[in-house]
Each structure stands twice: as C-alpha cells, then as structure tokens.
Design a protein around this motif. Sequence first.
Motif, PDB file in Angstrom:
ATOM      1  N   UNK A 128       0.865  -1.177   0.000  1.00  0.00           N
ATOM      2  CA  UNK A 128       0.000   0.000   0.000  1.00  0.00           C
ATOM      3  C   UNK A 128       0.903   1.228   0.000  1.00  0.00           C
ATOM      4  N   UNK A 129       0.599   2.131  -0.908  1.00  0.00           N
ATOM      5  CA  UNK A 129       1.412   3.325  -1.116  1.00  0.00           C
ATOM      6  C   UNK A 129       0.534   4.554  -0.901  1.00  0.00           C
ATOM      7  N   UNK A 130       1.054   5.492  -0.133  1.00  0.00           N
ATOM      8  CA  UNK A 130       0.401   6.784   0.071  1.00  0.00           C
ATOM      9  C   UNK A 130       1.299   7.859  -0.516  1.00  0.00           C
ATOM     10  N   UNK A 131       0.689   8.804  -1.219  1.00  0.00           N
ATOM     11  CA  UNK A 131       1.507   9.930  -1.674  1.00  0.00           C
ATOM     12  C   UNK A 131       0.692  11.211  -1.740  1.00  0.00           C
ATOM     13  N   UNK A 132       1.380  12.275  -1.368  1.00  0.00           N
ATOM     14  CA  UNK A 132       0.829  13.619  -1.416  1.00  0.00           C
ATOM     15  C   UNK A 132       1.266  14.252  -2.734  1.00  0.00           C
ATOM     16  N   UNK A 133       0.408  15.112  -3.303  1.00  0.00           N
ATOM     17  CA  UNK A 133       0.767  15.791  -4.544  1.00  0.00           C
ATOM     18  C   UNK A 133       0.595  17.298  -4.397  1.00  0.00           C
ATOM     19  N   UNK A 134       1.389  18.024  -5.163  1.00  0.00           N
ATOM     20  CA  UNK A 134       1.363  19.489  -5.112  1.00  0.00           C
ATOM     21  C   UNK A 134       0.373  20.104  -6.100  1.00  0.00           C
ATOM     22  N   UNK A 135      -0.226  19.284  -6.938  1.00  0.00           N
ATOM     23  CA  UNK A 135      -1.285  19.767  -7.826  1.00  0.00           C
ATOM     24  C   UNK A 135      -2.295  18.644  -7.994  1.00  0.00           C
ATOM     25  N   UNK A 136      -3.454  19.003  -8.488  1.00  0.00           N
ATOM     26  CA  UNK A 136      -4.553  18.050  -8.609  1.00  0.00           C
ATOM     27  C   UNK A 136      -4.360  17.121  -9.802  1.00  0.00           C
ATOM     28  N   UNK A 137      -4.947  15.952  -9.708  1.00  0.00           N
ATOM     29  CA  UNK A 137      -4.947  15.012 -10.821  1.00  0.00           C
ATOM     30  C   UNK A 137      -5.716  15.625 -11.983  1.00  0.00           C
ATOM     31  N   UNK A 138      -5.123  15.605 -13.148  1.00  0.00           N
ATOM     32  CA  UNK A 138      -5.731  16.168 -14.354  1.00  0.00           C
ATOM     33  C   UNK A 138      -5.586  15.132 -15.468  1.00  0.00           C
ATOM     34  N   UNK A 139      -6.575  14.250 -15.629  1.00  0.00           N
ATOM     35  CA  UNK A 139      -6.437  13.144 -16.594  1.00  0.00           C
ATOM     36  C   UNK A 139      -6.147  13.600 -18.018  1.00  0.00           C
ATOM     37  N   UNK A 140      -6.597  14.783 -18.397  1.00  0.00           N
ATOM     38  CA  UNK A 140      -6.340  15.280 -19.753  1.00  0.00           C
ATOM     39  C   UNK A 140      -4.866  15.588 -19.981  1.00  0.00           C
ATOM     40  N   UNK A 141      -4.098  15.744 -18.901  1.00  0.00           N
ATOM     41  CA  UNK A 141      -2.670  16.054 -19.004  1.00  0.00           C
ATOM     42  C   UNK A 141      -1.787  14.863 -18.644  1.00  0.00           C
ATOM     43  N   UNK A 142      -2.397  13.754 -18.278  1.00  0.00           N
ATOM     44  CA  UNK A 142      -1.612  12.592 -17.858  1.00  0.00           C
ATOM     45  C   UNK A 142      -0.899  11.961 -19.050  1.00  0.00           C
ATOM     46  N   UNK A 143       0.351  11.591 -18.820  1.00  0.00           N
ATOM     47  CA  UNK A 143       1.166  10.931 -19.831  1.00  0.00           C
ATOM     48  C   UNK A 143       1.842   9.732 -19.188  1.00  0.00           C
ATOM     49  N   UNK A 144       2.290   8.800 -20.026  1.00  0.00           N
ATOM     50  CA  UNK A 144       2.967   7.607 -19.527  1.00  0.00           C
ATOM     51  C   UNK A 144       4.117   7.260 -20.463  1.00  0.00           C
ATOM     52  N   UNK A 145       5.249   6.946 -19.857  1.00  0.00           N
ATOM     53  CA  UNK A 145       6.414   6.449 -20.595  1.00  0.00           C
ATOM     54  C   UNK A 145       6.526   4.963 -20.279  1.00  0.00           C
ATOM     55  N   UNK A 146       6.834   4.148 -21.281  1.00  0.00           N
ATOM     56  CA  UNK A 146       6.919   2.711 -21.043  1.00  0.00           C
ATOM     57  C   UNK A 146       7.995   2.396 -20.015  1.00  0.00           C
ATOM     58  N   UNK A 147       7.676   1.486 -19.152  1.00  0.00           N
ATOM     59  CA  UNK A 147       8.538   1.122 -18.014  1.00  0.00           C
ATOM     60  C   UNK A 147       9.877   0.542 -18.448  1.00  0.00           C
ATOM     61  N   UNK A 148       9.904  -0.113 -19.601  1.00  0.00           N
ATOM     62  CA  UNK A 148      11.119  -0.808 -20.056  1.00  0.00           C
ATOM     63  C   UNK A 148      11.817  -0.096 -21.209  1.00  0.00           C
ATOM     64  N   UNK A 149      11.669   1.216 -21.264  1.00  0.00           N
ATOM     65  CA  UNK A 149      12.284   1.979 -22.344  1.00  0.00           C
ATOM     66  C   UNK A 149      13.798   1.755 -22.345  1.00  0.00           C
ATOM     67  N   UNK A 150      14.362   1.315 -23.479  1.00  0.00           N
ATOM     68  CA  UNK A 150      15.799   1.032 -23.531  1.00  0.00           C
ATOM     69  C   UNK A 150      16.679   2.264 -23.354  1.00  0.00           C
ATOM     70  N   UNK A 151      16.174   3.449 -23.687  1.00  0.00           N
ATOM     71  CA  UNK A 151      16.969   4.661 -23.498  1.00  0.00           C
ATOM     72  C   UNK A 151      17.129   5.007 -22.020  1.00  0.00           C
ATOM     73  N   UNK A 152      16.159   4.617 -21.204  1.00  0.00           N
ATOM     74  CA  UNK A 152      16.241   4.881 -19.761  1.00  0.00           C
ATOM     75  C   UNK A 152      16.982   3.768 -19.027  1.00  0.00           C
ATOM     76  N   UNK A 153      16.798   2.526 -19.483  1.00  0.00           N
ATOM     77  CA  UNK A 153      17.462   1.364 -18.877  1.00  0.00           C
ATOM     78  C   UNK A 153      17.312   1.324 -17.353  1.00  0.00           C
ATOM     79  N   UNK A 154      16.081   1.418 -16.895  1.00  0.00           N
ATOM     80  CA  UNK A 154      15.818   1.379 -15.452  1.00  0.00           C
ATOM     81  C   UNK A 154      16.090  -0.035 -14.937  1.00  0.00           C
ATOM     82  N   UNK A 155      16.778  -0.128 -13.833  1.00  0.00           N
ATOM     83  CA  UNK A 155      17.138  -1.413 -13.236  1.00  0.00           C
ATOM     84  C   UNK A 155      16.061  -1.942 -12.301  1.00  0.00           C
TER      85      UNK A 155
END
Length: 180
Positions: A128-155
């Motif tokens: 379970x994760x709790x997080x506070x945000x400094x601005x409101x959720x705005x679905x029209x502005x939401x974007x997503x980057x693929x989790x396994x992007x090779x340029x980022x190479x997240x471990x």
Amino acid sequence: MKVVETDIPEVLILEPKVFGDDRGFFYESYNERVFREATGLDVHFVQDNHSRSAKGVLRGLHYQIAQSQGKLVRCILGEIFDVAVDLRRNSANFGRWVGVCLSSENKHQIWIPPGFAHGFLVVSEVAEVLYKTTDYYAPQHERSIVWDDPDLSIGWPLTMAPLLAEKDRLGRRFAEAEVY
C-alpha cells in the motif's frame, strides 16, 4: 527527520525519527514546518492518494505534462521499488533516473519534484502506497512512458513479468515523450 540526497540532488529521501518499543511505534509522517526546514522547500500539498497493489504490479512511469505534480511518496504496507525520471529538458540530469526501496519496515519517503515521471514496482506480496501531490490530478494532461524503455534502462528488480495497466502497456518511448 534526516534528508538524504540521491544521484539527482532534487530528488530526496526522507528518513523520519521513529519512536518504538514493544507496544509498537510512532512517527510524524508529515509536518510542513519540519519538511520546509529540513529540505529548504516550501511546497503546498493539495491531494493525498492511496493505492494497494499485488506483487509484480508495476505502475508508471506517470506524469502530467501540465499541472505537473511534486510527490511525497511512502509505502505503509509491504515494499516497493520507487523510481523518478528527470523529464526537465534543461536539467543536467535530463533522462536520468533514481530508484529507492520504500517499505513499511524502513518508513522512508521520497520527494519527487515537479518535472519528473514516477513509477513503482511492488516487490512484496502486497503493498500500500500513500503519496501527497502538489497539484490536482488532471487526466487530460496525464502521460505515460513505457517502463522498459531502452533509453532509460531502469534497473527494475524484477522476479517475474510485471503486471501492467493498459495505459502503461501503451506508454510512449522516452524519445517520443512530451517533456518539460
């Protein structure tokens, strides 16, 4: 509260003072004055979010291209690997990421400033994760980057194929993403 800088100096790990004994524990999870004095940041939180996820769920990498959100994230049950990716084009750390373990055991929090994408992987049976945000959720502005992007190479510490939402499966590559 102890503040620990990450490899991206604006992303901070916050380690609270925990008072515990054989009855349990107590700690102040957020105090505006203490946060400001410890970090030097004067932020105003407007929304709290709470998610529950099973092992292997990977959420992210999410951000809002307008109404960018700063986030103060903590895990109150289980354990997650939490990631922040710098999307600020003029930053010396543009395109770099940091990842930290947040758990109910260590009680650490991570401050992710506006201008970053955020995601996490559940490594315990449930989290379970709790997080506070400094601005409101705005679905029209939401974007997503693929989790396994090779340029980022997240471990990501994967032990199985991640469980993804459709929006995360369809995220953009970093090279094609709208950035700040």
